[in-house]
Design a protein around this motif. Structure first.
Motif, PDB file in Angstrom:
ATOM      1  N   ALA A 484       0.850  -1.076   0.015  1.00 10.12           N
ATOM      2  CA  ALA A 484       0.000  -0.029   0.091  1.00 10.12           C
ATOM      3  C   ALA A 484       0.815   1.301  -0.056  1.00 10.12           C
ATOM      4  CB  ALA A 484      -1.072   0.031   1.258  1.00 10.12           C
ATOM      5  N   ILE A 485       1.895   1.044   0.814  1.00 13.25           N
ATOM      6  CA  ILE A 485       2.926   2.468   0.910  1.00 13.25           C
ATOM      7  C   ILE A 485       3.481   2.682  -0.632  1.00 13.25           C
ATOM      8  CG2 ILE A 485       5.048   3.054   1.648  1.00 13.25           C
ATOM      9  CD1 ILE A 485       4.187   1.742   4.497  1.00 13.25           C
ATOM     10  N   MET A 486       3.803   1.663  -1.267  1.00  9.23           N
ATOM     11  CA  MET A 486       4.505   1.492  -2.462  1.00  9.23           C
ATOM     12  C   MET A 486       3.417   1.801  -3.834  1.00  9.23           C
ATOM     13  SD  MET A 486       7.673   2.009  -1.882  1.00  9.23           S
ATOM     14  CE  MET A 486       8.269   1.461  -3.540  1.00  9.23           C
ATOM     15  N   GLY A 487       2.269   1.690  -3.515  1.00 14.15           N
ATOM     16  CA  GLY A 487       1.166   1.804  -4.408  1.00 14.15           C
ATOM     17  C   GLY A 487       0.864   0.701  -5.354  1.00 14.15           C
ATOM     18  N   GLU A 488       1.575  -0.437  -4.841  1.00 12.15           N
ATOM     19  CA  GLU A 488       0.993  -1.745  -5.469  1.00 12.15           C
ATOM     20  C   GLU A 488      -0.425  -2.069  -5.090  1.00 12.15           C
ATOM     21  OE1 GLU A 488       3.949  -4.723  -4.740  1.00 12.15           O
ATOM     22  OE2 GLU A 488       5.693  -3.433  -5.140  1.00 12.15           O
ATOM     23  N   VAL A 489      -0.788  -1.633  -4.249  1.00 12.68           N
ATOM     24  CA  VAL A 489      -2.240  -1.730  -3.494  1.00 12.68           C
ATOM     25  C   VAL A 489      -2.682  -0.364  -3.191  1.00 12.68           C
ATOM     26  CG1 VAL A 489      -3.728  -2.507  -1.625  1.00 12.68           C
ATOM     27  CG2 VAL A 489      -2.042  -4.103  -2.679  1.00 12.68           C
ATOM     28  N   ASN A 490      -3.824  -0.048  -3.786  1.00  9.61           N
ATOM     29  CA  ASN A 490      -4.700   1.044  -3.606  1.00  9.61           C
ATOM     30  C   ASN A 490      -5.557   1.216  -2.236  1.00  9.61           C
ATOM     31  OD1 ASN A 490      -5.722   3.606  -3.539  1.00  9.61           O
ATOM     32  ND2 ASN A 490      -6.457   3.699  -5.687  1.00  9.61           N
ATOM     33  N   PRO A 491      -5.065   1.788  -1.135  1.00 10.92           N
ATOM     34  CA  PRO A 491      -5.817   1.724   0.035  1.00 10.92           C
ATOM     35  C   PRO A 491      -7.248   1.834  -0.353  1.00 10.92           C
ATOM     36  CG  PRO A 491      -3.902   3.022   0.537  1.00 10.92           C
ATOM     37  CD  PRO A 491      -4.022   2.854  -1.018  1.00 10.92           C
ATOM     38  N   SER A 492      -8.041   0.735   0.395  1.00 14.82           N
ATOM     39  CA  SER A 492      -9.614   0.989   0.038  1.00 14.82           C
ATOM     40  C   SER A 492     -10.441   0.755   1.390  1.00 14.82           C
ATOM     41  CB  SER A 492      -9.905   0.080  -0.611  1.00 14.82           C
ATOM     42  OG  SER A 492      -9.711  -1.408  -0.497  1.00 14.82           O
ATOM     43  N   GLY A 493      -9.659   0.570   2.530  1.00 16.01           N
ATOM     44  CA  GLY A 493     -10.460   0.374   3.773  1.00 16.01           C
ATOM     45  C   GLY A 493     -11.065   1.781   4.209  1.00 16.01           C
ATOM     46  N   LYS A 494     -12.136   1.731   5.030  1.00  8.56           N
ATOM     47  CA  LYS A 494     -12.889   2.786   5.756  1.00  8.56           C
ATOM     48  C   LYS A 494     -13.058   2.254   7.131  1.00  8.56           C
ATOM     49  CE  LYS A 494     -14.547   4.928   1.487  1.00  8.56           C
ATOM     50  NZ  LYS A 494     -15.279   6.126   1.065  1.00  8.56           N
ATOM     51  N   LEU A 495     -13.101   3.157   7.893  1.00 11.22           N
ATOM     52  CA  LEU A 495     -13.201   3.031   9.407  1.00 11.22           C
ATOM     53  C   LEU A 495     -14.489   2.560   9.718  1.00 11.22           C
ATOM     54  CD1 LEU A 495     -11.343   6.215  10.933  1.00 11.22           C
ATOM     55  CD2 LEU A 495     -10.537   4.036  10.648  1.00 11.22           C
ATOM     56  N   SER A 496     -14.622   1.638  10.568  1.00 11.61           N
ATOM     57  CA  SER A 496     -15.862   0.816  11.050  1.00 11.61           C
ATOM     58  C   SER A 496     -16.008   1.496  12.455  1.00 11.61           C
ATOM     59  CB  SER A 496     -15.848  -0.654  10.920  1.00 11.61           C
ATOM     60  OG  SER A 496     -14.722  -1.041  11.952  1.00 11.61           O
ATOM     61  N   GLU A 497     -15.379   2.661  13.015  1.00 11.98           N
ATOM     62  CA  GLU A 497     -15.846   3.101  14.056  1.00 11.98           C
ATOM     63  C   GLU A 497     -15.262   4.641  14.267  1.00 11.98           C
ATOM     64  OE1 GLU A 497     -13.236   1.361  17.182  1.00 11.98           O
ATOM     65  OE2 GLU A 497     -11.764   0.957  15.780  1.00 11.98           O
ATOM     66  N   THR A 498     -15.896   5.297  14.965  1.00 12.11           N
ATOM     67  CA  THR A 498     -15.682   6.937  15.014  1.00 12.11           C
ATOM     68  C   THR A 498     -14.385   6.844  15.863  1.00 12.11           C
ATOM     69  OG1 THR A 498     -18.108   7.145  14.922  1.00 12.11           O
ATOM     70  CG2 THR A 498     -16.621   8.968  15.692  1.00 12.11           C
ATOM     71  N   TYR A 499     -13.333   7.940  15.346  1.00  6.63           N
ATOM     72  CA  TYR A 499     -12.533   8.559  16.143  1.00  6.63           C
ATOM     73  C   TYR A 499     -12.731   9.900  16.829  1.00  6.63           C
ATOM     74  CZ  TYR A 499      -9.161   4.784  14.836  1.00  6.63           C
ATOM     75  OH  TYR A 499      -8.226   3.823  14.410  1.00  6.63           O
ATOM     76  N   PRO A 500     -13.115   9.830  18.030  1.00  4.49           N
ATOM     77  CA  PRO A 500     -13.403  11.200  18.693  1.00  4.49           C
ATOM     78  C   PRO A 500     -12.236  12.117  18.831  1.00  4.49           C
ATOM     79  CG  PRO A 500     -13.522   9.182  20.387  1.00  4.49           C
ATOM     80  CD  PRO A 500     -13.215   8.785  19.032  1.00  4.49           C
ATOM     81  N   LEU A 501     -12.380  13.397  19.077  1.00  3.39           N
ATOM     82  CA  LEU A 501     -11.150  14.085  19.297  1.00  3.39           C
ATOM     83  C   LEU A 501     -10.577  13.644  20.690  1.00  3.39           C
ATOM     84  CD1 LEU A 501     -12.548  17.574  18.077  1.00  3.39           C
ATOM     85  CD2 LEU A 501     -10.664  16.267  17.098  1.00  3.39           C
ATOM     86  N   THR A 502     -11.447  13.457  21.661  1.00  5.16           N
ATOM     87  CA  THR A 502     -11.023  13.139  23.029  1.00  5.16           C
ATOM     88  C   THR A 502     -11.796  11.899  23.641  1.00  5.16           C
ATOM     89  OG1 THR A 502     -12.152  14.728  24.224  1.00  5.16           O
ATOM     90  CG2 THR A 502     -10.025  15.518  23.580  1.00  5.16           C
ATOM     91  N   TYR A 503     -11.493  11.304  24.310  1.00  3.43           N
ATOM     92  CA  TYR A 503     -12.121  10.279  25.171  1.00  3.43           C
ATOM     93  C   TYR A 503     -13.433  10.817  25.561  1.00  3.43           C
ATOM     94  CZ  TYR A 503     -14.038   6.735  28.112  1.00  3.43           C
ATOM     95  OH  TYR A 503     -14.734   5.771  28.862  1.00  3.43           O
ATOM     96  N   GLU A 504     -13.288  12.079  26.262  1.00  2.27           N
ATOM     97  CA  GLU A 504     -14.516  12.627  26.942  1.00  2.27           C
ATOM     98  C   GLU A 504     -15.572  13.119  26.032  1.00  2.27           C
ATOM     99  OE1 GLU A 504     -11.064  12.669  29.453  1.00  2.27           O
ATOM    100  OE2 GLU A 504     -11.252  13.279  27.454  1.00  2.27           O
ATOM    101  N   ASP A 505     -15.302  12.971  24.735  1.00  2.00           N
ATOM    102  CA  ASP A 505     -16.202  13.150  23.819  1.00  2.00           C
ATOM    103  C   ASP A 505     -17.171  11.942  23.732  1.00  2.00           C
ATOM    104  OD1 ASP A 505     -15.561  15.727  23.359  1.00  2.00           O
ATOM    105  OD2 ASP A 505     -14.231  15.124  21.672  1.00  2.00           O
ATOM    106  N   THR A 506     -16.768  10.655  24.028  1.00  2.00           N
ATOM    107  CA  THR A 506     -17.361   9.499  23.886  1.00  2.00           C
ATOM    108  C   THR A 506     -18.893   9.369  24.661  1.00  2.00           C
ATOM    109  OG1 THR A 506     -15.399   8.387  23.602  1.00  2.00           O
ATOM    110  CG2 THR A 506     -17.183   7.131  24.046  1.00  2.00           C
ATOM    111  N   PRO A 507     -19.938   9.032  23.966  1.00  2.00           N
ATOM    112  CA  PRO A 507     -21.160   9.025  24.491  1.00  2.00           C
ATOM    113  C   PRO A 507     -21.418   8.224  25.782  1.00  2.00           C
ATOM    114  CG  PRO A 507     -21.340   8.002  22.370  1.00  2.00           C
ATOM    115  CD  PRO A 507     -19.960   8.608  22.445  1.00  2.00           C
ATOM    116  N   SER A 508     -20.683   6.956  25.697  1.00  2.00           N
ATOM    117  CA  SER A 508     -20.891   6.234  26.974  1.00  2.00           C
ATOM    118  C   SER A 508     -19.910   6.544  27.904  1.00  2.00           C
ATOM    119  CB  SER A 508     -20.530   4.626  26.397  1.00  2.00           C
ATOM    120  OG  SER A 508     -19.382   4.522  25.773  1.00  2.00           O
TER     121      SER A 508
END
Length: 815
Positions: A484-508
């Protein structure tokens, strides 16, 4: 009631039948050879087969047979490709059968309620629709070989701390829509032959004896026809478990609980007809899985082909999160400095019962020789655990000065993500970030290569030009990442979870983990992106996010309304074009939003997705049908899923926050009565659920809030880590010793998983996990000792010991 195996069951004695519901040992079911019933083996998954050599144990004291270590579920979910999951599952099933394993314990299906859960790396997503679809793919693949998949942990097992002693308290709608929907999809679409119940209680009732879960929902509503196995040591009351719909208690209790079941039948507490029915359901899988194993006996799997499959799986799951100045892909011949301990010793899986002994293992340091790069050197840069190391850091900085680009391998260490342990925070190790700061001063061209099984805070993101994330990428992940770094593979993954700015932002965050006995799910439906999109809070990376080396455009949205068709209410069609100069794959996502709901909902809900490969300049028409889950909600008054009639917005996006096309459709409802007085639920009406009051929580629950506090009197279902409440001084001393042993293991950076298991285990678990050495009667005696009645309790333990010896002898005769 017609039994499929009535001819066999009718020949069995009551004792033989009842003994079938507990393990023969740690991993095998019992056999009754005279009527043709053979033992089958269960083994850990979910991202590789962990068949132990020699004596069995849960957490890996004894080694396991080499097997392919595929990327963990947290990685594969980023592929958004159920077909890829099916390919992995096929390999898992093939390896299981070849090793004599009839049931592979996976995939893991619990929802990522909170980013600190130590076992998140084993789970797919914060979204139940995505998790269910991915799991269904795995299960189909595993069971193609005739062996059984065993999705787990059913249900609402979202924390590791005191997992055997906690009670997941939530309203029924949250349970059904968030924590059961993934299991529902998996059961209905892939028909697993077995399912594993979780350790915890759900609203006061243990999962393994919860009739509402195991009979009313799992069998009667979803049509499940396999068997239910307890998590190891997770059976509380064996008789109640069998009555409620559980079949197999693991591991063996040396005849203790078997005799309880026999006596319950003799006393009329449970009918023998029900015993026969449960046994019939269990035998159906024992025979089919046993036949698959026998057929594969002696057939070795193709180690190299499965390694290549692990590499392919990793390639599809890599997520490119930042690519400033299009620093990636690297040009051939680029002078790179390889820095970071993870580059030499990859972190490719999590810690705990899922640990796989890989058939082979790639590392970046070794694999760079296979690529057209000018590697100017490697430096460790930091230690896995501990403070900043000035000597290691200085060497890394000097090396960075010599390179055009720094490939800096960072990530969470082994102590951060482990079964039985919660992460203390969402931060990266400080010594790694200190290294990044130091390198950035001498070389701005930094590509951070991440390894972690869950989201992290990234206040340091501006210090690197690119961030590429492989999650926990399995044994072939290092090679996939370099492609992927060399471009032999084009990255195609997408996040299956949210990345909050800080933990305190997490609803739970305000409610996690449980303070005492009760894990209160006060955030309700608002898990992950459902919360952030509803309240409009900024996040670092949104759910469904991931960039590519090419660009995609969306056009020509059409929405077909299938009126009165509840199973397929609408079809969404649109066109995607690869507008860039490189072949690649895009993951199109469909979100649904009710425009004027009377019943509170999140602003957006994922209801469809598809991964599409396109050559540069190519366009494709994409059709995604919406199913029966697209518009439904669970109505607590009617006690079933209903559809609220009205207008819904249909959004097609590259992520939940990047909507490219939108239209609307009017859906006919089921005219159910409103389940709520929303004036009494203001926090849920607007999604602002970070400080739900007791009054509002009670209103949503529909009953009083359970008291989960501990007292000075401990019970058998309390956790061993609660010994600090003990009235007995020796018991409190045991707590201090155990805690100190745990602290020492954490200081070393490699958690002692057996100490962790004991620390979080219930006292009851002593009787369930010692193979018959300790009976439930002896556990009651231990509790008397702990609660200050030393001599009376000791007499009970001693008398119980001699009684249990006789039971174990009988159990050994039963085989």
């Amino acid at each position: 009631m017609e039994l499929k195996y009535n001819e066999i069951i009718s020949q069995m004695s009551l004792e033989e039948k009842c003994y079938m519901f507990s393990g023969k040992d740690f991993w095998l079911t019992r056999s009754v050879e005279r009527v043709g019933i053979k033992s089958i083996m269960l083994a850990d998954g979910p991202h590789g087969v962990r068949k132990q050599e020699g004596r069995g144990d849960q957490l890996g004291i004894h080694g396991s047979v080499p097997a392919t270590c595929f990327p963990t579920a947290a990685a594969i979910a980023n592929s958004w490709n159920p077909s890829l999951g099916e390919e992995i599952g096929h390999c898992l099933g093939e390896e299981a059968a070849s090793q004599g394993v009839g049931v592979i314990l996976g995939p893991g299906l619990n929802i990522k309620r909170n980013p600190l859960c130590g076992r998140n790396f084993e789970y797919f997503s914060e979204d139940p629709y995505l998790a269910g679809k991915m799991a269904a793919g795995y299960i189909r693949g595993i069971q193609e070989n005739g062996v059984s998949a065993c999705p787990k942990h059913f249900a609402a097992n979202s924390q590791e701390m005191r997992r055997m002693a906690s009670d997941s308290v939530m309203d029924e709608r949250t349970l059904r829509e968030i924590y059961l929907t993934a299991f529902e999809i998996a059961v209905k679409e892939s028909k697993p032959k077995s399912i594993m119940s979780s350790y915890n209680r759900i609203n006061g009732v243990y999962a393994n004896e919860n009739k509402h879960l195991l009979q009313d929902i799992l069998r009667d509503e979803w049509g499940f026809d396999g068997f239910v196995v307890s998590d190891w040591g997770g059976s509380n009351d064996h008789v109640e478990g069998v009555r409620a719909g559980a079949h197999l208690e693991m591991p063996t209790t040396g005849g203790d609980s078997d005799e309880e079941l026999i006596q319950a039948v003799k006393d009329g507490k449970i009918g023998e007809r029900l015993i026969d029915k449960r046994l019939d359901e269990l035998l159906d899988v024992i025979f089919s899985a046993g036949a698959a194993v026998e057929k594969a006996s002696g057939k070795a799997f193709d180690v190299e082909a499965h390694h290549q499959m692990a590499e392919k799986a990793s390639e599809e799951s890599i997520v490119l999160l930042k690519n400033e100045d299009t620093i990636l892909p690297l040009k051939k011949g680029t002078a790179v400095a390889l820095i970071g301990d993870f580059a030499r010793t990859p972190r490719y899986q999590g810690a705990g019962s899922s640990v796989v002994n890989p058939t082979k293992l790639d590392s970046a340091k070794e694999m760079t020789t296979c690529f057209e790069l000018k590697v100017v050197g490697f430096e460790q840069g930091y230690t896995r655990v501990g403070p900043e190391n000035a000597e290691l850091q200085n060497k890394a900085v000097e090396l960075a000065k010599k390179a055009d680009v720094v490939l800096l391998y960072l990530g969470l260490n082994e102590i951060s993500e482990a079964e039985g342990l919660e992460r203390p925070h969402m931060k990266m190790p400080e010594n790694q970030i200190s290294l990044l700061d130091a390198i950035e001063k001498v070389n701005k061209n930094i590509v951070v290569v991440m390894s972690a099984g869950s989201s992290v805070e990234m206040p340091w993101l501006s210090k690197c030009k690119a961030l590429i994330h492989g999650y926990l990428c399995g044994q072939a992940g290092a090679s996939a990442m370099l492609k992927a770094i060399m471009g032999e593979v084009n990255p195609s993954g997408k996040l299956s979870e949210t990345y909050p700015l800080t933990y305190e932002d997490t609803p739970s965050a305000p409610y996690f983990p449980s303070r005492q006995r009760n894990a209160e799910y006060r955030e309700g439906l608002f898990v992950g992106y459902r919360y952030f999109e509803t309240v409009g809070n900024e996040v670092l990376f949104p759910f469904g996010y991931g960039i590519s080396y090419t660009t995609f455009t969306y056009s020509n949205l059409q929405i077909e309304n299938h009126k009165k068709d509840m199973e397929n209410p609408a079809t969404v069609t649109f066109t995607i074009t690869n507008a860039g100069k490189m072949d690649g794959a895009e993951i199109a996502q469909i979100y649904v939003s009710a425009k004027a709901p009377a019943v509170y909902r999140s602003a957006k809900e994922l209801k469809g997705f598809k991964k599409i490969f396109l050559k540069a300049g190519e366009s494709k028409k994409v059709t995604i049908p919406l199913d029966d889950k697209a518009f439904r909600y669970f109505n607590v008054k009617t006690n079933r899923f209903e559809v609220e009639g009205g207008e819904y917005e249909i959004m097609v996006g590259a992520s939940v926050a990047d909507i490219r096309l939108a239209g609307s459709v009017v859906i006919e409802g089921t005219n159910a009565p409103s389940p709520y007085d929303m004036a009494k639920l203001p926090s849920y009406a607007n999604g602002d659920i970070l400080s739900v009051t007791d009054k509002e929580w009670k209103e949503l629950l529909g009953h009083e809030i359970p008291d989960g506090s501990w007292s000075r009197t401990l019970e058998a279902n309390d956790a061993i880590c609660q010994l600090y409440y003990a009235k007995s001084a020796p018991a409190r001393l045991v707590y201090k010793i155990l805690t100190r042993m745990l602290d020492k293991s954490l200081e070393k950076g490699k958690p002692d998983l057996n100490i962790l298991f004991i620390y979080n285990m219930t006292f009851r678990g002593i009787g369930k996990m010692t193979g018959g050495m300790v009976s439930s009667y002896m556990v009651d005696g231990i509790m008397r000792i702990i609660n200050g009645h030393f001599f009376g309790g000791l007499r009970q333990v001693i008398s119980g010991f001699f009684k249990q010896r006789k039971v174990v002898k009988k159990a050994n005769r039963m085989k």
